[in-house]
Design a protein around this motif. Structure first.
Motif, short mmCIF file in Angstrom:
data_model
loop_
_atom_site.label_atom_id
_atom_site.label_comp_id
_atom_site.label_asym_id
_atom_site.label_seq_id
_atom_site.Cartn_x
_atom_site.Cartn_y
_atom_site.Cartn_z
N VAL A 171 14.61 50.27 61.01
CA VAL A 171 15.99 50.49 61.48
C VAL A 171 16.71 49.15 61.64
O VAL A 171 17.86 48.99 61.22
N LEU A 172 16.00 48.18 62.24
CA LEU A 172 16.59 46.86 62.44
C LEU A 172 16.90 46.18 61.10
O LEU A 172 17.97 45.59 60.93
N ILE A 173 15.97 46.26 60.15
CA ILE A 173 16.18 45.65 58.83
C ILE A 173 17.38 46.29 58.14
O ILE A 173 18.24 45.59 57.58
N ALA A 174 17.47 47.63 58.19
CA ALA A 174 18.59 48.33 57.57
C ALA A 174 19.92 47.94 58.21
O ALA A 174 20.91 47.72 57.52
N ALA A 175 19.93 47.85 59.54
CA ALA A 175 21.16 47.47 60.26
C ALA A 175 21.57 46.05 59.91
O ALA A 175 22.76 45.75 59.75
N THR A 176 20.59 45.16 59.78
CA THR A 176 20.88 43.76 59.45
C THR A 176 21.42 43.64 58.03
O THR A 176 22.38 42.89 57.77
N ILE A 177 20.83 44.38 57.09
CA ILE A 177 21.32 44.38 55.71
C ILE A 177 22.75 44.91 55.66
O ILE A 177 23.61 44.40 54.93
N ALA A 178 23.03 45.96 56.45
CA ALA A 178 24.36 46.56 56.46
C ALA A 178 25.43 45.58 56.94
O ALA A 178 26.61 45.72 56.58
N ALA A 189 26.84 57.15 54.15
CA ALA A 189 27.17 55.84 54.75
C ALA A 189 26.97 54.72 53.74
O ALA A 189 27.80 53.81 53.63
N ILE A 190 25.88 54.76 52.99
CA ILE A 190 25.60 53.72 51.98
C ILE A 190 26.66 53.72 50.89
O ILE A 190 27.18 52.66 50.50
N ILE A 191 27.01 54.90 50.41
CA ILE A 191 28.03 55.00 49.36
C ILE A 191 29.38 54.48 49.85
O ILE A 191 30.08 53.76 49.13
N THR A 192 29.73 54.83 51.09
CA THR A 192 31.00 54.37 51.66
C THR A 192 31.05 52.86 51.78
O THR A 192 32.04 52.22 51.40
N ILE A 193 29.98 52.26 52.29
CA ILE A 193 29.93 50.81 52.46
C ILE A 193 29.98 50.11 51.10
O ILE A 193 30.71 49.13 50.92
N LEU A 194 29.20 50.62 50.14
CA LEU A 194 29.19 50.01 48.81
C LEU A 194 30.56 50.13 48.13
O LEU A 194 31.01 49.20 47.46
N TYR A 195 31.22 51.27 48.30
CA TYR A 195 32.53 51.47 47.70
C TYR A 195 33.53 50.44 48.21
O TYR A 195 34.25 49.80 47.43
N HIS A 196 33.55 50.25 49.53
CA HIS A 196 34.48 49.28 50.11
C HIS A 196 34.10 47.85 49.73
O HIS A 196 34.99 47.01 49.50
N SER A 197 32.81 47.56 49.64
CA SER A 197 32.37 46.21 49.28
C SER A 197 32.73 45.89 47.83
O SER A 197 33.24 44.80 47.53
N ILE A 198 32.49 46.84 46.92
CA ILE A 198 32.82 46.62 45.51
C ILE A 198 34.32 46.51 45.32
O ILE A 198 34.80 45.66 44.55
N SER A 199 35.08 47.35 46.03
CA SER A 199 36.55 47.27 45.95
C SER A 199 37.04 45.91 46.42
O SER A 199 37.94 45.31 45.82
N GLU A 200 36.45 45.40 47.49
CA GLU A 200 36.82 44.08 48.01
C GLU A 200 36.48 43.00 46.99
O GLU A 200 37.27 42.08 46.76
#
Length: 364
Positions: free
Chosen positions: A274-281, A336-347
Motif C-alpha cells: 500500500v505504501l509503495i503504491a501510494a508513493t508511486i502515485a 483510479a489508475i486510468i484517471t491518474i494516467l489520463y491526466h498525466s499523459i494529457s499534461e
C-alpha cells in the motif's frame, strides 16, 4: 475515562498552537537565513515532526515491541502520504515544488523500495540499520548542497524588520516543535488507553492509532501551512518526514535493538505494498500542474479510509471482506489508475506542445 479525555483535549490544543508557531517562525527563519522554505521543510520541520516516531520507535525497539515499531513507521508513512496530503489539498490545493518532483520524491520511492527488499528475508539486521543511517548522512549532505534561496519579500516599511530577529525566530520555532511533540504524546497516550479498552491488537494499534498519533505533528503542520499559504512547507514537510521516518527513525531504532528486527509477513504482503503504491502515485499526481488539487486530495483520502476499512474487516474477519477486496481490485483501483494516467499523459502532451510552440516563436 475523564482524565484520558482531558489529556486528549490538552494535546489537541498544544498541537494546534505548536503548528501555528512553527509555520509562522520557520518561514521567517528561512527568510533570515536566505534559504528556500522547501529546504527548511525537508530538514528542520521534517526532523521536528518526525520526533514522535523516533521516540516511540526507539522505546519500542529497546522494549522488544518490534511489531509496534514497524507498524508505526509504515503506518505513519501511509498516513503522511494519503491522509495528510489528501486532507490538506481538500482545504487548499497544494503547490508542489519542481525540486521535489525531480529529486526528493524519487528518493522517497527508492528508499521505500530498498527497505521493502531488505525486509523480504524476514528481518532487518543491525548492519542494514547502519546502512540506513549512512544513507541519512548522504541525504542530508545532498540537501546541504541544494541550491535555493528565500523568496524575495515585499519592501517593508522604513525601520521595520518583517523577518524579526534570528534568535527570536529560532526560539519560537523551537517552542512550536516542543508543543507539537508534547501535544502528540498526550494524544497518543490517551488514544492508546481508548484502543486497549476496545481490545485492539498491538499490530493494528501500531498501524492506526499510534501511526496517526505520531503523524499528528505533520497533519496539523501541513494544514496550518496550507491555510497560511506556505505550500512549500506543507508538501515538503510530508516528503521529508517520510524519508526521515525510514532513514532516521528505522535506522536509529534498529541500532538500539539488541537483535535483528523481525518483519511480519503481513506487513510485506499488504501494508508495505500500500505504501509503495501510494508513493508511486505521488509522482504523476505531483507532476500534473505541479500541485495537488482538491479531487486528487479526495482520491488520497478515499484510499486512506479504504485502507483503514480493510484493516477493520481483516481484523474482525468480517464476511464482507472478500466483496470489498474484489470491488477494490477489479473496479476502484483500475479506475483510479486510468484517471491518474489520463491526466498525466494529457499534461505531458500539453507541455510538449507548449515547449515546442515556445521554441518555434523564439527562433522566429
Amino acid at each position: 475515562m475523564i482524565i484520558p479525555l482531558l489529556w486528549f483535549v490538552a494535546g489537541l490544543i498544544s498541537l494546534i498552537g505548536g503548528a501555528e508557531l512553527l509555520v509562522r517562525y520557520v518561514s521567517k527563519l528561512a527568510l533570515k537565513l536566505g534559504v528556500s522554505k522547501l529546504v527548511i521543510a525537508l530538514t528542520v520541520v521534517a526532523f521536528g515532526t518526525s520526533a514522535p516516531e523516533l521516540a516511540v520507535s526507539i522505546q519500542a525497539s529497546v522494549d522488544g515491541q518490534t511489531d509496534l515499531m514497524l507498524g508505526n513507521i509504515v503506518g505513519s508513512n501511509i498516513s503522511n502520504t494519503l491522509f495528510i496530503l489528501g486532507l490538506s489539498a481538500i482545504f487548499i490545493p497544494l503547490k508542489v515544488h519542481k525540486n521535489l518532483i525531480k529529486s526528493d520524491v524519487p528518493i522517497m520511492l527508492g528508499i521505500t523500495l530498498l527497505i521493502y527488499f531488505l525486509s523480504l528475508n524476514g528481518s532487518l539486521s543491525v548492519w542494514e540499520s547502519g546502512l540506513l543511517v549512512l544513507l541519512l548522512v548522504i541525504y542530508l549532505f545532498f540537501l546541504s548542497r541544494k541550491k535555493g534561496h528565500a523568496e524575495i519579500p515585499s519592501v517593508p516599511e522604513e525601520g521595520k524588520d518583517e523577518g524579526g530577529s534570528l534568535l527570536a525566530n529560532i526560539l519560537f520555532s523551537g517552542l512550536g516543535l516542543v508543543l507539537l511533540v508534547t501535544g502528540a504524546r498526550w494524544l497518543i497516550n490517551s488514544s492508546l488507553i481508548f484502543a486497549e479498552m476496545a481490545g485492539i491488537s498491538e499490530l493494528i494499534i501500531g498501524l492506526t492509532v499510534v501511526a496517526i498519533g505520531t503523524s499528528l505533528p505533520e497533519i496539523v503542520t501541513s494544514l496550518v501551512a496550507a491555510i497560511r499559504g506556505e505550500r512549500d512547507i506543507a508538501v515538503g514537510s510530508v516528503v521529508g518526514s517520510n524519508i526521515l521516518n525510514f532513514l532516521a527513525v528505522l535506522g536509529f531504532a534498529g541500532l538500539f535493538s539488541p537483535n535483528s528486527i523481525p518483519v511480519q509477513q503481513s506487513l510485506l504482503d499488504f501494508d508495505f505494498l500500500v505504501l509503495i503504491a501510494a508513493t508511486i502515485a505521488c509522482i504523476p499526481i505531483f507532476y500534473t500542474g505541479h500541485k495537488i488539487v482538491r479531487w486528487e486530495g479526495a482520491l488520497f483520502l478515499f484510499f486512506y479510509f479504504a485502507y483503514l476499512f480493510y484493516l477493520f474487516l481483516s481484523t474482525t474477519d468480517h464476511k464482507f471482506l472478500d466483496v470489498f477486496i474484489n470491488v477494490m481490485i477489479f473496479f476502484v483501483i483500475p479506475v483510479a489508475i486510468i484517471t491518474i494516467l489520463y491526466h498525466s499523459i494529457s499534461e505531458w502532451i500539453w507541455r510538449a506542445r507548449y515547449v515546442g510552440l515556445f521554441k518555434t516563436r523564439k527562433e522566429e
